[in-house]
Scaffold this motif. Structure first.
Motif, PDB file in Angstrom:
ATOM      1  N   LEU A   8       0.889  -6.706   6.410  1.00 31.74           N
ATOM      2  CA  LEU A   8      -0.684  -6.456   5.923  1.00 31.74           C
ATOM      3  C   LEU A   8      -1.551  -5.349   6.355  1.00 31.74           C
ATOM      4  O   LEU A   8      -2.096  -4.768   5.524  1.00 31.74           O
ATOM      5  CB  LEU A   8      -1.380  -7.918   6.405  1.00 31.74           C
ATOM      6  CG  LEU A   8      -0.822  -9.140   5.594  1.00 31.74           C
ATOM      7  CD1 LEU A   8      -1.453 -10.434   6.251  1.00 31.74           C
ATOM      8  CD2 LEU A   8      -1.103  -9.116   4.255  1.00 31.74           C
ATOM      9  N   ILE A   9      -1.272  -5.086   7.790  1.00 31.51           N
ATOM     10  CA  ILE A   9      -2.230  -3.882   7.952  1.00 31.51           C
ATOM     11  C   ILE A   9      -1.619  -2.946   7.199  1.00 31.51           C
ATOM     12  O   ILE A   9      -2.446  -1.763   7.120  1.00 31.51           O
ATOM     13  CB  ILE A   9      -1.862  -3.836   9.613  1.00 31.51           C
ATOM     14  CG1 ILE A   9      -2.684  -5.128  10.354  1.00 31.51           C
ATOM     15  CG2 ILE A   9      -2.471  -2.313  10.184  1.00 31.51           C
ATOM     16  CD1 ILE A   9      -2.363  -4.891  11.986  1.00 31.51           C
ATOM     17  N   CYS A  10      -0.453  -2.485   7.072  1.00 33.45           N
ATOM     18  CA  CYS A  10       0.221  -1.183   6.520  1.00 33.45           C
ATOM     19  C   CYS A  10      -0.409  -1.160   5.043  1.00 33.45           C
ATOM     20  O   CYS A  10      -0.722  -0.212   4.572  1.00 33.45           O
ATOM     21  CB  CYS A  10       1.550  -1.285   6.472  1.00 33.45           C
ATOM     22  SG  CYS A  10       2.553  -1.166   8.239  1.00 33.45           S
ATOM     23  N   PHE A  11      -0.665  -2.520   4.434  1.00 39.62           N
ATOM     24  CA  PHE A  11      -1.034  -2.552   3.099  1.00 39.62           C
ATOM     25  C   PHE A  11      -2.123  -2.020   3.028  1.00 39.62           C
ATOM     26  O   PHE A  11      -2.604  -1.376   2.241  1.00 39.62           O
ATOM     27  CB  PHE A  11      -0.722  -3.860   2.411  1.00 39.62           C
ATOM     28  CG  PHE A  11      -1.124  -3.914   0.815  1.00 39.62           C
ATOM     29  CD1 PHE A  11      -0.256  -3.399   0.074  1.00 39.62           C
ATOM     30  CD2 PHE A  11      -2.181  -4.795   0.885  1.00 39.62           C
ATOM     31  CE1 PHE A  11      -0.837  -3.530  -1.312  1.00 39.62           C
ATOM     32  CE2 PHE A  11      -2.612  -5.075  -0.347  1.00 39.62           C
ATOM     33  CZ  PHE A  11      -1.988  -4.483  -1.351  1.00 39.62           C
ATOM     34  N   LEU A  15      -4.314   1.345   1.385  1.00 37.37           N
ATOM     35  CA  LEU A  15      -5.398   1.182   0.346  1.00 37.37           C
ATOM     36  C   LEU A  15      -6.814   2.108   0.929  1.00 37.37           C
ATOM     37  O   LEU A  15      -7.256   2.717   0.306  1.00 37.37           O
ATOM     38  CB  LEU A  15      -5.729   0.026  -0.013  1.00 37.37           C
ATOM     39  CG  LEU A  15      -4.668  -0.868  -0.686  1.00 37.37           C
ATOM     40  CD1 LEU A  15      -5.057  -2.162  -0.983  1.00 37.37           C
ATOM     41  CD2 LEU A  15      -4.273  -0.223  -2.149  1.00 37.37           C
ATOM     42  N   ILE A  16      -7.041   1.922   2.150  1.00 32.68           N
ATOM     43  CA  ILE A  16      -8.008   2.514   2.793  1.00 32.68           C
ATOM     44  C   ILE A  16      -7.956   4.047   2.778  1.00 32.68           C
ATOM     45  O   ILE A  16      -8.727   4.748   2.483  1.00 32.68           O
ATOM     46  CB  ILE A  16      -8.503   2.038   4.190  1.00 32.68           C
ATOM     47  CG1 ILE A  16      -8.997   0.595   4.120  1.00 32.68           C
ATOM     48  CG2 ILE A  16      -9.484   2.975   5.025  1.00 32.68           C
ATOM     49  CD1 ILE A  16      -8.907  -0.138   5.610  1.00 32.68           C
ATOM     50  N   LEU A  20     -10.248   6.902   1.020  1.00 32.42           N
ATOM     51  CA  LEU A  20     -11.157   7.924   1.683  1.00 32.42           C
ATOM     52  C   LEU A  20     -10.695   9.145   1.507  1.00 32.42           C
ATOM     53  O   LEU A  20     -11.612  10.164   1.496  1.00 32.42           O
ATOM     54  CB  LEU A  20     -10.913   7.696   3.240  1.00 32.42           C
ATOM     55  CG  LEU A  20     -11.350   6.449   4.089  1.00 32.42           C
ATOM     56  CD1 LEU A  20     -10.846   6.261   5.388  1.00 32.42           C
ATOM     57  CD2 LEU A  20     -12.789   6.294   3.926  1.00 32.42           C
ATOM     58  N   VAL A  21      -9.325   9.489   1.216  1.00 32.35           N
ATOM     59  CA  VAL A  21      -9.058  11.045   0.686  1.00 32.35           C
ATOM     60  C   VAL A  21      -9.499  11.509  -0.239  1.00 32.35           C
ATOM     61  O   VAL A  21     -10.024  12.615  -0.662  1.00 32.35           O
ATOM     62  CB  VAL A  21      -7.427  10.967   0.884  1.00 32.35           C
ATOM     63  CG1 VAL A  21      -6.821  12.429   0.404  1.00 32.35           C
ATOM     64  CG2 VAL A  21      -6.789  10.656   2.443  1.00 32.35           C
ATOM     65  N   ARG A  22      -9.409  10.294  -1.629  1.00 33.69           N
ATOM     66  CA  ARG A  22     -10.105  10.862  -2.753  1.00 33.69           C
ATOM     67  C   ARG A  22      -9.401  12.055  -3.398  1.00 33.69           C
ATOM     68  O   ARG A  22      -9.892  13.078  -3.809  1.00 33.69           O
ATOM     69  CB  ARG A  22     -11.455  11.164  -2.669  1.00 33.69           C
ATOM     70  CG  ARG A  22     -12.517   9.748  -2.353  1.00 33.69           C
ATOM     71  CD  ARG A  22     -13.745  10.021  -2.379  1.00 33.69           C
ATOM     72  NE  ARG A  22     -14.546   9.033  -1.981  1.00 33.69           N
ATOM     73  CZ  ARG A  22     -15.936   8.643  -2.097  1.00 33.69           C
ATOM     74  NH1 ARG A  22     -16.454  10.011  -2.287  1.00 33.69           N
ATOM     75  NH2 ARG A  22     -16.384   7.457  -1.605  1.00 33.69           N
ATOM     76  N   GLU A  23      -8.216  12.065  -3.700  1.00 33.56           N
ATOM     77  CA  GLU A  23      -7.294  13.341  -3.932  1.00 33.56           C
ATOM     78  C   GLU A  23      -7.835  13.417  -5.252  1.00 33.56           C
ATOM     79  O   GLU A  23      -7.389  12.525  -6.112  1.00 33.56           O
ATOM     80  CB  GLU A  23      -5.733  12.871  -3.587  1.00 33.56           C
ATOM     81  CG  GLU A  23      -5.040  14.226  -3.971  1.00 33.56           C
ATOM     82  CD  GLU A  23      -3.444  13.821  -3.805  1.00 33.56           C
ATOM     83  OE1 GLU A  23      -2.663  15.079  -4.031  1.00 33.56           O
ATOM     84  OE2 GLU A  23      -3.128  13.002  -3.119  1.00 33.56           O
TER      85      GLU A  23
END
Length: 241
Positions: A8-11, A15-16, A20-23
């Motif tokens: 769950l943490i990896c998933f 997503l976060i 954040l990156v907004r490629e």
């Protein structure tokens, strides 16, 4: 439950990271490789992996990472068995020791992750800190075999935690500098990340060979040798101050 929480943490973390990156979109971006001529297998490989003359510094950082990873995982992957079979700790004491070692290493990783990068940028030094970080991992291995007690384990956690924290903070910065082709950053970083996973497979095999022959001291000496070789290899990189 631990595996479920990990997944769950990896998933959620993935997503976060994407948010954040907004490629930007690459829909209208032209492919870098526009050649339509057929090439042989050798030319194909040479187009993917540059020659030693062109990619020397990149390959050296790759080899250095491999050596350091093997030195680190020689001990890390066998830590439970080292505590139980070499230090003769019971299950409860071994569990407590592992928690203490991991906590010390976590603190160093956290602190160095915050401060090593800005200090390196200020003084424009990358290669030497990365090389010396491998030396600290080797010193951690030596502290176990020299003292052979709980103090040696704590010193191992301190030295190895400092070394790996420093390495993880700066090695990607070094690798970005030595990339042989700035247009294929993702590819070369992907290959470089193999040096994170391959040592995790190689180190337990080496340990399984060394332990029956010479016991656990051979593992500690091997960890020191591989970590030292990793640092020395980084020093041969020429394109970085």
């Amino acid at each position: 439950m631990g595996f479920i929480v990990f997944g769950l943490i990896c998933f959620i973390g993935s997503l976060i990271a994407c948010l954040l990156v907004r490629e930007p979109s690459n829909v209208n971006q032209r492919s870098i490789n526009t050649s339509k001529n057929k090439v042989g297998f050798k030319e194909f490989i040479m187009n993917i992996f540059p020659s030693w003359e062109k990619g020397r510094n990149y390959y050296l950082t790759l080899i250095g990472k491999m050596f350091l990873g093997i030195g680190n995982f020689l001990i890390g992957s066998y830590l439970l068995y080292i505590l139980e079979d070499f230090f003769h700790q019971g299950t409860r004491d071994a569990s407590s020791s592992i928690q203490l070692i991991n906590m010390i290493m976590f603190i160093f990783a956290l602190v160095l992750g915050l401060f090593a990068g800005p200090i390196s940028d200020k003084f424009r030094l990358v290669k030497l800190p990365v090389a010396f970080s491998a030396v600290f991992v080797g010193l951690g291995a030596l502290s176990i075999i020299i003292l052979q007690n709980e103090i040696g384990l704590i010193l191992y956690a301190v030295f190895a935690g400092f070394g790996m924290g420093l390495w993880n903070s700066l090695d990607n910065s070094l690798n970005l500098i030595v990339l042989p082709d700035k247009q294929r950053v993702a590819f070369f970083l992907g290959v470089y990340n193999l040096a994170n996973s391959l040592p995790q497979a190689i180190a337990p095999i080496l340990a399984a060979i060394l332990i029956p022959i010479s016991g656990y001291p051979a593992v500690f000496i091997g960890a020191f040798v591989f970590a030292a070789l990793g640092g020395i290899t980084i020093l041969f990189v020429k394109s970085v101050r």
